[in-house]
Design a protein around this motif. Structure first.
Motif, PDB file in Angstrom:
ATOM      1  N   GLN A 260      34.856  48.146  22.949  1.00 27.41           N
ATOM      2  CA  GLN A 260      34.757  48.436  24.377  1.00 27.41           C
ATOM      3  C   GLN A 260      35.963  49.259  24.817  1.00 27.41           C
ATOM      4  O   GLN A 260      37.101  48.967  24.457  1.00 27.41           O
ATOM      5  N   LYS A 261      35.723  50.319  25.560  1.00 29.75           N
ATOM      6  CA  LYS A 261      36.800  51.224  25.957  1.00 29.75           C
ATOM      7  C   LYS A 261      37.693  50.574  27.027  1.00 29.75           C
ATOM      8  O   LYS A 261      37.209  49.913  27.953  1.00 29.75           O
ATOM      9  N   PHE A 262      38.994  50.792  26.834  1.00 31.18           N
ATOM     10  CA  PHE A 262      39.974  50.209  27.754  1.00 31.18           C
ATOM     11  C   PHE A 262      40.877  51.316  28.294  1.00 31.18           C
ATOM     12  O   PHE A 262      41.397  52.135  27.531  1.00 31.18           O
ATOM     13  N   THR A 263      41.061  51.307  29.608  1.00 30.80           N
ATOM     14  CA  THR A 263      42.016  52.214  30.252  1.00 30.80           C
ATOM     15  C   THR A 263      42.973  51.361  31.077  1.00 30.80           C
ATOM     16  O   THR A 263      42.541  50.594  31.946  1.00 30.80           O
ATOM     17  N   SER A 265      47.338  49.633  30.992  1.00 26.99           N
ATOM     18  CA  SER A 265      48.634  49.526  30.316  1.00 26.99           C
ATOM     19  C   SER A 265      49.116  48.085  30.356  1.00 26.99           C
ATOM     20  O   SER A 265      48.569  47.259  31.104  1.00 26.99           O
ATOM     21  N   PHE A 266      50.108  47.776  29.552  1.00 28.73           N
ATOM     22  CA  PHE A 266      50.774  46.472  29.631  1.00 28.73           C
ATOM     23  C   PHE A 266      52.255  46.630  29.325  1.00 28.73           C
ATOM     24  O   PHE A 266      52.668  47.496  28.565  1.00 28.73           O
ATOM     25  N   THR A 267      53.056  45.774  29.956  1.00 29.31           N
ATOM     26  CA  THR A 267      54.499  45.810  29.763  1.00 29.31           C
ATOM     27  C   THR A 267      54.893  45.071  28.485  1.00 29.31           C
ATOM     28  O   THR A 267      54.178  44.169  28.036  1.00 29.31           O
ATOM     29  N   HIS A 268      56.034  45.435  27.933  1.00 28.99           N
ATOM     30  CA  HIS A 268      56.543  44.767  26.733  1.00 28.99           C
ATOM     31  C   HIS A 268      57.542  43.661  27.068  1.00 28.99           C
ATOM     32  O   HIS A 268      58.074  43.024  26.162  1.00 28.99           O
ATOM     33  N   ASN A 269      57.816  43.458  28.345  1.00 24.97           N
ATOM     34  CA  ASN A 269      58.900  42.560  28.745  1.00 24.97           C
ATOM     35  C   ASN A 269      58.457  41.221  29.327  1.00 24.97           C
ATOM     36  O   ASN A 269      59.281  40.338  29.536  1.00 24.97           O
ATOM     37  N   ASP A 270      57.166  41.065  29.595  1.00 25.11           N
ATOM     38  CA  ASP A 270      56.682  39.821  30.210  1.00 25.11           C
ATOM     39  C   ASP A 270      55.265  39.553  29.708  1.00 25.11           C
ATOM     40  O   ASP A 270      54.307  40.235  30.098  1.00 25.11           O
ATOM     41  N   ILE A 271      55.133  38.555  28.847  1.00 24.80           N
ATOM     42  CA  ILE A 271      53.835  38.329  28.191  1.00 24.80           C
ATOM     43  C   ILE A 271      52.769  37.873  29.180  1.00 24.80           C
ATOM     44  O   ILE A 271      51.587  38.211  29.024  1.00 24.80           O
ATOM     45  N   GLU A 272      53.150  37.130  30.221  1.00 22.51           N
ATOM     46  CA  GLU A 272      52.156  36.673  31.201  1.00 22.51           C
ATOM     47  C   GLU A 272      51.575  37.854  31.972  1.00 22.51           C
ATOM     48  O   GLU A 272      50.356  37.965  32.150  1.00 22.51           O
ATOM     49  N   ILE A 273      52.445  38.721  32.436  1.00 23.04           N
ATOM     50  CA  ILE A 273      51.975  39.918  33.151  1.00 23.04           C
ATOM     51  C   ILE A 273      51.161  40.802  32.219  1.00 23.04           C
ATOM     52  O   ILE A 273      50.121  41.361  32.598  1.00 23.04           O
ATOM     53  N   ALA A 274      51.612  40.917  30.983  1.00 22.72           N
ATOM     54  CA  ALA A 274      50.908  41.759  30.009  1.00 22.72           C
ATOM     55  C   ALA A 274      49.505  41.214  29.740  1.00 22.72           C
ATOM     56  O   ALA A 274      48.532  41.979  29.636  1.00 22.72           O
ATOM     57  N   LEU A 275      49.379  39.892  29.610  1.00 17.17           N
ATOM     58  CA  LEU A 275      48.067  39.292  29.362  1.00 17.17           C
ATOM     59  C   LEU A 275      47.103  39.551  30.523  1.00 17.17           C
ATOM     60  O   LEU A 275      45.921  39.868  30.309  1.00 17.17           O
ATOM     61  N   LYS A 276      47.600  39.426  31.721  1.00 19.17           N
ATOM     62  CA  LYS A 276      46.760  39.696  32.882  1.00 19.17           C
ATOM     63  C   LYS A 276      46.332  41.166  32.915  1.00 19.17           C
ATOM     64  O   LYS A 276      45.207  41.495  33.320  1.00 19.17           O
ATOM     65  N   SER A 277      47.235  42.034  32.460  1.00 19.42           N
ATOM     66  CA  SER A 277      46.937  43.480  32.490  1.00 19.42           C
ATOM     67  C   SER A 277      45.804  43.842  31.544  1.00 19.42           C
ATOM     68  O   SER A 277      45.040  44.780  31.815  1.00 19.42           O
ATOM     69  N   THR A 279      43.443  41.542  30.357  1.00 18.32           N
ATOM     70  CA  THR A 279      42.252  40.686  30.485  1.00 18.32           C
ATOM     71  C   THR A 279      41.490  40.899  31.795  1.00 18.32           C
ATOM     72  O   THR A 279      40.251  40.902  31.807  1.00 18.32           O
ATOM     73  N   LEU A 280      42.197  41.096  32.889  1.00 16.45           N
ATOM     74  CA  LEU A 280      41.525  41.246  34.181  1.00 16.45           C
ATOM     75  C   LEU A 280      40.559  42.428  34.225  1.00 16.45           C
ATOM     76  O   LEU A 280      39.429  42.291  34.746  1.00 16.45           O
ATOM     77  N   PRO A 281      40.931  43.618  33.707  1.00 22.80           N
ATOM     78  CA  PRO A 281      39.982  44.754  33.767  1.00 22.80           C
ATOM     79  C   PRO A 281      38.677  44.479  33.031  1.00 22.80           C
ATOM     80  O   PRO A 281      37.622  45.049  33.380  1.00 22.80           O
ATOM     81  N   LEU A 282      38.716  43.609  32.017  1.00 22.43           N
ATOM     82  CA  LEU A 282      37.510  43.303  31.241  1.00 22.43           C
ATOM     83  C   LEU A 282      36.924  41.944  31.598  1.00 22.43           C
ATOM     84  O   LEU A 282      36.017  41.458  30.906  1.00 22.43           O
ATOM     85  N   GLN A 283      37.471  41.312  32.645  1.00 21.38           N
ATOM     86  CA  GLN A 283      37.003  40.006  33.112  1.00 21.38           C
ATOM     87  C   GLN A 283      37.045  38.958  31.997  1.00 21.38           C
ATOM     88  O   GLN A 283      36.079  38.260  31.712  1.00 21.38           O
ATOM     89  N   LEU A 284      38.213  38.873  31.376  1.00 21.26           N
ATOM     90  CA  LEU A 284      38.431  37.908  30.307  1.00 21.26           C
ATOM     91  C   LEU A 284      39.413  36.824  30.767  1.00 21.26           C
ATOM     92  O   LEU A 284      40.274  37.066  31.618  1.00 21.26           O
ATOM     93  N   LYS A 285      39.268  35.626  30.205  1.00 20.62           N
ATOM     94  CA  LYS A 285      40.228  34.550  30.410  1.00 20.62           C
ATOM     95  C   LYS A 285      41.033  34.368  29.127  1.00 20.62           C
ATOM     96  O   LYS A 285      40.550  34.672  28.031  1.00 20.62           O
ATOM     97  N   TYR A 286      42.231  33.844  29.272  1.00 20.91           N
ATOM     98  CA  TYR A 286      43.063  33.625  28.080  1.00 20.91           C
ATOM     99  C   TYR A 286      43.673  32.234  28.097  1.00 20.91           C
ATOM    100  O   TYR A 286      43.880  31.624  29.153  1.00 20.91           O
ATOM    101  N   SER A 287      43.948  31.737  26.889  1.00 19.63           N
ATOM    102  CA  SER A 287      44.668  30.477  26.707  1.00 19.63           C
ATOM    103  C   SER A 287      45.632  30.657  25.551  1.00 19.63           C
ATOM    104  O   SER A 287      45.371  31.433  24.615  1.00 19.63           O
TER     105      SER A 287
END
Length: 298
Positions: A260-263, A265-277, A279-287
């Motif tokens: 699935q194509k993704f457009t 970005s994610f930061t390298h300094n904060d894993i929580e923010i990066a995970l949201k970046s 997962t949210l565009p693809l409507q995914l949840k994470y644990s």
């Protein structure tokens, strides 16, 4: 009988009883008998002419053997010198290797003052001793190059070769992924699939053996230099692979989402923010459990 005759007969053990009594009456009798005892205790070394001759021959043979042994010793020394020279020559002509670990970046200065910045889990190799005549870097991973002007400069990967004279460009070579972006000057890309010359802002992309047209790049340098990974219509599996390299984690996800194509970005300094970046565009949840991250559909 005079004194000298008595002493001579005593030395010869030839005194009769009367003469012995006369000898004992001498003034120096005690000294003479004491001297006799000491002389009897003294024994000169015996000498065998046969043994002496053997000693002489042994000395001669030993000298000859030392001379004969000297040649093998000299040969060994020469062999050691040859080996040492060979090792020195081998070591000084070995390739230099630079690499990075998970979430690490590294700057490398090449022999001509060209600069290379390595992204996470990347490796470059080059030969410093032959650099003046062969400016070639082998890359496995991702790196940004600022090439000093001079002779031809090649960046070689398993998929293709990038050739420049003096410019700034980024090369990303991962498994089944090859991307070159020119930021300054001109870049020639040569692969079995296609050849192309890039101008500033142009990109060249091959994914899974397929050439993919790309949009113009407006940035002056790759985003990862600022600890941020950006993607434009890139398969989600490539985004996950880069995320794992930057955060030292394993991401589990539905393989149906891999292409699935993704457009974004994610930061390298904060894993929580990066995970949201990612997962949210693809409507995914994470644990998260330790170093394992699971992605699921909402």
């Amino acid at each position: 009988m005079n004194r000298e005759d008595l002493i001579q007969k005593w030395l010869d053990h030839n005194l009769n009883p009367q003469e012995l009594e006369a000898f004992k009456q001498l003034d120096d009798y005690d000294d003479l008998t004491r001297l006799d005892k000491h002389l009897k205790g003294f024994k000169a070394d015996t000498m065998s002419t046969d043994n002496a001759l053997d000693d002489v021959w042994n000395t001669i043979n030993s000298t000859q053997q030392k001379k004969r042994k000297l040649l093998p010793v000299l040969s060994k020394v020469a062999a050691i010198l040859v080996i040492c020279f060979g090792i020195y020559f081998y070591i000084t002509t070995l390739d230099t290797e630079m690499n990075t670990l998970v979430s690490q970046q590294k700057s490398v200065t090449l022999p001509d003052a060209s600069e290379v910045k390595l992204n996470a889990m990347s490796t470059i190799t080059f030969n410093e001793s032959r650099w003046d005549n062969n400016r070639t870097v082998n890359l496995d991973g991702e790196a940004f190059f600022k090439v000093a002007k001079g002779q031809k400069f090649d960046v070689k990967t398993n998929i293709g070769t990038v050739t420049v004279l003096g410019t700034q460009f980024n090369v990303k070579h991962r498994e089944n992924f090859f991307e070159v972006t020119c930021y300054e000057g001109q870049v020639k890309v040569d692969t079995n699939l296609k050849q192309h010359t890039l101008l500033p802002g142009d990109s060249f992309l091959i994914i899974d053996g397929n050439y993919i047209a790309t949009e113009k790049e407006n940035l002056s340098s790759p985003s990862w230099l600022n600890h941020n990974s950006s993607f434009k219509s890139i398969p989600f599996k490539e985004v996950i692979s880069e995320f794992e390299r930057q955060y030292d984690v394993t991401v589990s996800y539905d393989q149906r989402d891999a292409n699935q194509k993704f457009t974004g970005s994610f930061t390298h300094n904060d894993i929580e923010i990066a995970l949201k970046s990612i997962t949210l565009p693809l409507q995914l949840k994470y644990s998260k459990t330790d170093h394992i991250i699971s992605l699921k559909r909402e």
